[in-house]
Design a protein around this motif. Structure first.
Motif, PDB file in Angstrom:
ATOM      1  N   ALA A  49     157.160 106.237  72.864  1.00 61.61           N
ATOM      2  CA  ALA A  49     157.535 106.600  71.462  1.00 61.61           C
ATOM      3  C   ALA A  49     159.195 106.807  71.256  1.00 61.61           C
ATOM      4  N   ILE A  50     159.933 105.900  72.050  1.00 60.01           N
ATOM      5  CA  ILE A  50     161.491 105.824  71.996  1.00 60.01           C
ATOM      6  C   ILE A  50     161.865 105.114  70.713  1.00 60.01           C
ATOM      7  N   ASP A  51     162.780 105.486  70.044  1.00 60.98           N
ATOM      8  CA  ASP A  51     163.618 105.203  69.005  1.00 60.98           C
ATOM      9  C   ASP A  51     162.518 104.611  67.829  1.00 60.98           C
ATOM     10  N   ASP A  52     163.241 103.957  66.666  1.00 62.01           N
ATOM     11  CA  ASP A  52     162.439 103.820  65.496  1.00 62.01           C
ATOM     12  C   ASP A  52     161.116 102.944  65.637  1.00 62.01           C
ATOM     13  N   ASN A  53     161.166 102.175  66.710  1.00 61.57           N
ATOM     14  CA  ASN A  53     159.935 101.284  66.927  1.00 61.57           C
ATOM     15  C   ASN A  53     158.881 102.123  67.726  1.00 61.57           C
ATOM     16  N   GLY A  54     159.243 103.268  68.140  1.00 61.73           N
ATOM     17  CA  GLY A  54     158.245 104.254  68.901  1.00 61.73           C
ATOM     18  C   GLY A  54     157.011 104.269  68.449  1.00 61.73           C
ATOM     19  N   GLY A  55     155.920 104.235  69.148  1.00 62.43           N
ATOM     20  CA  GLY A  55     154.663 104.664  68.456  1.00 62.43           C
ATOM     21  C   GLY A  55     153.986 103.387  68.213  1.00 62.43           C
ATOM     22  N   PHE A  56     152.685 103.432  68.011  1.00 59.75           N
ATOM     23  CA  PHE A  56     151.854 102.442  67.831  1.00 59.75           C
ATOM     24  C   PHE A  56     151.306 102.228  66.458  1.00 59.75           C
ATOM     25  N   THR A  57     151.225 101.101  65.974  1.00 58.65           N
ATOM     26  CA  THR A  57     150.621 101.050  64.549  1.00 58.65           C
ATOM     27  C   THR A  57     149.250 100.913  64.697  1.00 58.65           C
ATOM     28  N   GLU A  58     148.326 100.797  63.814  1.00 60.87           N
ATOM     29  CA  GLU A  58     147.151 100.600  63.919  1.00 60.87           C
ATOM     30  C   GLU A  58     146.455  99.354  64.395  1.00 60.87           C
ATOM     31  N   LYS A  59     147.293  98.272  64.030  1.00 64.68           N
ATOM     32  CA  LYS A  59     147.064  96.880  64.522  1.00 64.68           C
ATOM     33  C   LYS A  59     147.503  96.675  65.793  1.00 64.68           C
ATOM     34  N   GLU A  60     148.726  97.346  66.332  1.00 66.87           N
ATOM     35  CA  GLU A  60     149.107  97.240  67.918  1.00 66.87           C
ATOM     36  C   GLU A  60     147.968  98.308  68.738  1.00 66.87           C
ATOM     37  N   LYS A  61     147.546  99.274  68.319  1.00 69.96           N
ATOM     38  CA  LYS A  61     146.638  99.897  68.948  1.00 69.96           C
ATOM     39  C   LYS A  61     145.316  98.965  69.157  1.00 69.96           C
ATOM     40  N   GLU A  62     144.759  98.293  68.316  1.00 71.29           N
ATOM     41  CA  GLU A  62     143.783  97.386  68.498  1.00 71.29           C
ATOM     42  C   GLU A  62     143.818  96.270  69.483  1.00 71.29           C
ATOM     43  N   LEU A  63     145.241  95.846  69.151  1.00 75.27           N
ATOM     44  CA  LEU A  63     145.496  94.886  70.368  1.00 75.27           C
ATOM     45  C   LEU A  63     145.577  95.141  71.753  1.00 75.27           C
ATOM     46  N   LEU A  64     146.329  96.641  71.994  1.00 74.85           N
ATOM     47  CA  LEU A  64     146.312  96.935  73.330  1.00 74.85           C
ATOM     48  C   LEU A  64     144.718  97.338  73.751  1.00 74.85           C
ATOM     49  N   ARG A  65     144.017  97.962  72.698  1.00 76.24           N
ATOM     50  CA  ARG A  65     142.401  98.160  73.185  1.00 76.24           C
ATOM     51  C   ARG A  65     142.014  96.758  73.449  1.00 76.24           C
ATOM     52  N   GLY A  66     142.119  95.815  72.853  1.00 72.18           N
ATOM     53  CA  GLY A  66     141.587  94.477  73.268  1.00 72.18           C
ATOM     54  C   GLY A  66     142.064  93.886  74.525  1.00 72.18           C
ATOM     55  N   ALA A  67     143.419  94.171  74.912  1.00 75.44           N
ATOM     56  CA  ALA A  67     144.041  93.839  76.192  1.00 75.44           C
ATOM     57  C   ALA A  67     143.250  94.400  77.417  1.00 75.44           C
ATOM     58  N   LEU A  68     143.072  95.906  77.189  1.00 80.38           N
ATOM     59  CA  LEU A  68     142.676  96.645  78.160  1.00 80.38           C
ATOM     60  C   LEU A  68     140.983  96.463  78.502  1.00 80.38           C
ATOM     61  N   PHE A  69     140.695  95.729  77.616  1.00 77.81           N
ATOM     62  CA  PHE A  69     139.018  95.267  77.609  1.00 77.81           C
ATOM     63  C   PHE A  69     139.044  93.967  78.275  1.00 77.81           C
ATOM     64  N   ASP A  70     139.904  93.146  77.963  1.00 74.62           N
ATOM     65  CA  ASP A  70     139.960  91.966  78.523  1.00 74.62           C
ATOM     66  C   ASP A  70     140.279  92.089  79.941  1.00 74.62           C
ATOM     67  N   LEU A  71     141.310  92.927  80.336  1.00 69.92           N
ATOM     68  CA  LEU A  71     141.792  93.250  81.957  1.00 69.92           C
ATOM     69  C   LEU A  71     140.531  93.842  82.622  1.00 69.92           C
ATOM     70  N   SER A  72     139.973  94.664  81.797  1.00 65.36           N
ATOM     71  CA  SER A  72     138.714  95.344  82.398  1.00 65.36           C
ATOM     72  C   SER A  72     137.736  94.337  83.004  1.00 65.36           C
ATOM     73  N   GLU A  73     137.431  93.300  82.001  1.00 67.61           N
ATOM     74  CA  GLU A  73     136.308  92.321  82.366  1.00 67.61           C
ATOM     75  C   GLU A  73     136.979  91.306  83.460  1.00 67.61           C
ATOM     76  N   ARG A  74     138.065  91.087  83.342  1.00 70.69           N
ATOM     77  CA  ARG A  74     138.791  90.237  84.476  1.00 70.69           C
ATOM     78  C   ARG A  74     138.578  90.939  85.919  1.00 70.69           C
ATOM     79  N   ILE A  75     138.906  92.145  85.867  1.00 69.77           N
ATOM     80  CA  ILE A  75     138.819  92.932  87.050  1.00 69.77           C
ATOM     81  C   ILE A  75     137.151  92.921  87.617  1.00 69.77           C
TER      82      ILE A  75
END
Length: 82
Positions: A49-75
């Motif tokens: 959460a550094i600088d003005d871009n810090g923190g996740f928007t709702e859209k970015e949060k959902e993209l991160l959630r999807g990335a982690l689900f994809d990574l967990s499936e690959r593992i």
């Protein structure tokens, strides 16, 4: 205990805390490049959460959630081949 969610101008600013269990085990550089098409520094700024871009928007949060689900499936698939 009651968990407090910190939001700053509708951005999630406690993502690093939420990821504390896996923070050191995940290649955030790969997550940034593969799923966000951004440099690692961008994602580290988001996570911390550094600088003005810090923190996740709702859209970015959902993209991160999807990335982690994809990574967990690959593992999981890799583990099944052992």
């Amino acid at each position: 205990t009651m968990e407090t969610v910190v939001k700053k101008a509708d951005k999630i600013t406690d993502m690093k805390q939420r990821m504390s269990d896996i923070y050191l085990a995940v290649s955030w550089r790969e997550i940034a490049n593969t799923y966000f098409d951004r440099p690692a520094s961008w994602l580290y700024n988001k996570l911390n959460a550094i600088d003005d871009n810090g923190g996740f928007t709702e859209k970015e949060k959902e993209l991160l959630r999807g990335a982690l689900f994809d990574l967990s499936e690959r593992i999981r698939r890799a583990a099944e081949t052992i």
